[in-house]
Design an enzyme around this catalytic site. Structure first.
Site, mmCIF file in Angstrom:
data_model
loop_
_atom_site.group_PDB
_atom_site.id
_atom_site.type_symbol
_atom_site.label_atom_id
_atom_site.label_comp_id
_atom_site.label_asym_id
_atom_site.label_seq_id
_atom_site.Cartn_x
_atom_site.Cartn_y
_atom_site.Cartn_z
ATOM 1 C CE1 TYR A 1 8.051 0.283 15.273
ATOM 2 C CE2 TYR A 1 8.127 2.685 15.446
ATOM 3 C CZ TYR A 1 7.557 1.540 14.925
ATOM 4 O OH TYR A 1 6.510 1.636 14.038
ATOM 5 C CG HIS B 1 3.737 2.693 4.905
ATOM 6 N ND1 HIS B 1 4.222 1.412 4.832
ATOM 7 C CD2 HIS B 1 3.521 2.926 6.229
ATOM 8 C CE1 HIS B 1 4.306 0.897 6.041
ATOM 9 N NE2 HIS B 1 3.877 1.788 6.917
ATOM 10 C CG ASN C 1 5.295 8.182 12.595
ATOM 11 O OD1 ASN C 1 5.873 7.819 13.595
ATOM 12 N ND2 ASN C 1 4.014 7.962 12.412
ATOM 13 C CE1 TYR D 1 -36.733 34.906 18.442
ATOM 14 C CE2 TYR D 1 -36.325 32.543 18.363
ATOM 15 C CZ TYR D 1 -36.958 33.634 18.939
ATOM 16 O OH TYR D 1 -37.787 33.448 20.001
ATOM 17 N NE ARG E 1 -35.605 39.567 18.191
ATOM 18 C CZ ARG E 1 -36.532 38.892 18.863
ATOM 19 N NH1 ARG E 1 -36.432 38.755 20.173
ATOM 20 N NH2 ARG E 1 -37.554 38.340 18.233
ATOM 21 C CG PHE F 1 1.992 8.469 16.090
ATOM 22 C CD1 PHE F 1 0.765 7.861 16.303
ATOM 23 C CD2 PHE F 1 3.115 7.920 16.692
ATOM 24 C CE1 PHE F 1 0.646 6.721 17.086
ATOM 25 C CE2 PHE F 1 3.009 6.772 17.487
ATOM 26 C CZ PHE F 1 1.765 6.176 17.678
ATOM 27 C CD GLU G 1 -0.585 1.671 12.960
ATOM 28 O OE1 GLU G 1 -1.489 1.798 12.114
ATOM 29 O OE2 GLU G 1 0.618 1.693 12.687
#
Length: 654
Positions: free
Chosen positions: A164, A194, A307, A395, A398, A444, A529
């Protein structure tokens, strides 16, 4: 022969110059001739005499006198811009961004090196690399591991194995086998397709961090990158040749594909690139101007470059470092406000906090004790109300150890995850040279840093939430016993009225930004994905939350120092007086209304540069040395915020 790169409208032109005694006017005319030659209509001009122009350097934008000689004002390979009279200036307003160190204006090339091995980089180191404090070199061990992994990949290609991302397509196309003759084209196509991000580019500092982090991950030796390609990346980093990386486009699973593709695209000599010398220009020209070659991708190298979770993690590193810095300083600012509001120190008694011994709570209470009225540092302000009838404070004063404390513990938790991620191999497939095989996995996926940064935003926001309420108490005369909005002649003057509104608006904005992005997932890549982290947005909004927190605390710091003016001649403790003096070195007291935004920005800058912390730290450290028992808390997070960063191997270039 000297040459210069000239930007005219939308074109970058290289102009050789045989005689550098020629004038800037000559350079402009030569560039215009080339510009007109490249345009079918001569750019709308008949001759170079049809218009006038001005020439300025791309770096610093300094105007050049047309009568000056080239050798007097330019260096070989300089970038200049030619503006034609009558052309419209860009409507974009380049906003001052205090969150970066303005590399364009102050960058000085360093001779110090940081050695990367893929295993020991810290978030502090990474931020310093972003600031340009170090160049990069690899350790010999890293060089060896990178070479071994590459040799295995070359063997896989020679043997025509189906693996792959090396000999197949990607994502939905994982079952498509690619011919050996097209393997390099496969990697180039991957990066180009991409590179689909949108939005403004990352700042130079953040791009340096992104590039440095990718180099660190590749240096682990599990990605299959070639030594030549990795060295080209290091050379680009060391020359500050930084590609255009849009901030939007990653879903944070299968890595930060879009931003890392833009990073790789620039290194290939395509798209835009920035350097201190050139400003923004075509990547191929910027690389050439620095004597660098574009990278040529071999099998698997495109995938190795894009990647991983480095976009999420590099932005996350900046967010957690800034969160740590502002959390320290929030305690100092809150202590100063408590003094102005004449609060009591009893709530910080060590015996109270031993009964609820969270590390952050214990640490914050100790800081308050080191800064407020004590035998070491008596306060005239505290003495003035020692016998008042007030039993306890609100508060927001404190409960600072409890509220600020969990923020400190949150930061420690997140920082641990970010530092682990910084030194993790996060691409796919992984190359195991010692086993002689590649293995596909899911490192990834960005869920770890995504979840952590969502948590960071939620945690650090509370510093702003409680700070804004303290600012309200300072400005409200019924709560502070001070003049309304901390100004004399109220009505004629509005004082801190709208500064408090600004703080309130930022806190409200944070409430929306604190919604976790990592609770969302959208299936992508044709359901290949099918679960993603949305970590890119988690990182970007965490940074926005941290910046808003810094601004809110800057406003409180201003208001607290202004409150001191109405308590004079009484003085607070020595460390808090030092902080007051620091602020007054940048911002004068508020006598009557004036333009306030610069004052807020001046205080913000003090916090960004950690000047407030640096002023108070010696007193805090001395108190801890004298009061913390020999048996320190066993938790690894206890008191960790006082400790310096772990020493790193730095090499001085001789």
């Amino acid at each position: 022969m000297p040459r210069f790169t000239v930007h005219i409208r939308d074109e970058w032109l290289t102009v050789p110059c045989r005689d550098t005694t020629c004038t800037i006017q000559w350079l402009g005319v030569e560039a215009l001739k080339r510009y007109m030659k490249n345009k079918p209509d001569n750019g709308g001009f008949k001759t170079t005499k049809d218009f006038s122009f001005i020439v300025r350097r791309c770096q610093g934008h300094g105007l050049l006198d047309s009568d000056d000689t080239i050798e007097d004002v330019l260096e070989d390979n300089d970038f200049v811009e030619l503006a034609i009279e009558g052309d419209c200036m860009s409507p974009d307003f380049i906003q001052f961004q205090p969150e970066v160190s303005h590399l364009t204006a102050v960058y000085r090339e360093t001779n110090d090196y940081l050695s990367l091995d893929g295993n020991s980089l810290s978030s502090t180191d990474l931020v310093n690399l972003g600031k340009g404090l170090y160049k990069i070199k690899l350790t010999p061990e890293a060089e060896h591991k990178v070479l071994q992994a590459r040799e295995l990949l070359d063997t896989i290609v020679k043997e025509n194995r189906v693996v792959y991302g090396i000999t197949t397509g990607f994502g939905k196309f994982a079952r498509t086998v690619i011919p050996v003759s097209k393997l390099e084209e496969l990697q180039v196509n991957l990066v180009r397709s991409h590179s689909a991000g949108v939005g403004s580019p990352l700042s130079p500092e953040r791009t340096r961090m992104l590039l440095a982090l990718r180099i660190n991950v590749l240096a682990k030796g599990y990605s299959g990158i070639g030594p030549d390609t990795l060295h080209s990346m290091i050379q680009a980093f060391n020359a500050s040749c930084l590609p255009f990386v849009p901030e939007k486009g990653t879903v944070g699973a299968s890595g930060d594909l879009a931003p890392l593709s833009h990073l790789a695209l620039g290194l290939m000599g395509e798209g835009k690139m920035w350097s201190p010398k050139s400003g923004w220009a075509d990547a191929k020209y910027v690389l050439q101007a620095h004597g660098l070659k574009s990278i040529s991708l071999k099998p698997k190298e495109g995938l190795a470059l894009i990647n991983g979770t480095q976009m999420i993690t590099s932005l996350g590193a900046e967010a957690v470092e800034r969160a740590e810095a502002i959390a320290r300083q929030a305690d100092i600012i809150a202590a100063l406000t408590l003094e102005v509001l004449k609060g009591t120190t009893k709530a910080f008694d060590s015996d109270i906090h031993k009964l609820r011994p969270h590390p952050g709570q214990t640490l914050v209470a100790s800081r308050f004790r080191s800064l407020l009225d004590s035998d070491h540092h008596p306060s005239e302000i505290a003495e003035s109300h020692r016998f008042c009838d007030r039993v306890q404070d609100a508060y927001t004063m404190r409960c600072c150890p409890q509220v600020h404390g969990v923020v400190n513990d949150t930061i420690s938790f997140v920082k641990n995850i970010i530092n682990t991620e910084i030194n993790s191999a996060t691409d796919n497939p992984m190359v195991f040279a010692e086993r002689g095989e590649t293995i596909s996995g899911g490192n990834f996926h960005g869920e770890y840093p995504a979840k952590a940064l969502d948590y960071l935003a939620i945690g650090v926001h509370e510093l702003a939430s409680i700070s804004e309420r303290r600012t309200e108490r300072l400005c409200n005369p019924s709560l502070s016993e001070l003049p309304a909005f901390l100004v004399s002649e109220g009505g004629l003057n509005s004082g801190f009225m709208i500064a408090h509104c600004t703080a309130a608006s930022l806190v409200s904005e944070n409430k929306v930004l604190c919604h976790p992005s990592s609770v969302d997932s959208l299936s992508t890549s044709a359901a290949t994905e099918d679960h993603v982290s949305m970590g890119g947005w988690a990182a970007r909004k965490a940074l926005r939350v941290v910046e808003n927190v810094e601004q809110v605390l800057a406003i409180e710091l201003l208001a607290a120092c202004q409150g001191i003016e109405f308590l004079r001649p009484l003085r607070t403790t020595t460390p808090l007086e030092k902080v007051y003096d620091l602020v007054r070195s940048k911002v004068k007291p508020w006598i009557k209304d004036r333009f306030m935004a610069p004052d807020i920005e001046a205080c913000h800058r003090l916090l960004l540069d950690q000047k407030v912390w640096q002023m108070a730290q010696p007193y805090i450290d001395k108190y801890h040395m004298e009061h913390i028992p020999e048996s320190r808390p066993t938790s690894p997070t206890a008191f960790s915020l006082e400790s310096p960063a772990s020493p790193r191997k730095r090499v001085r270039h001789e």
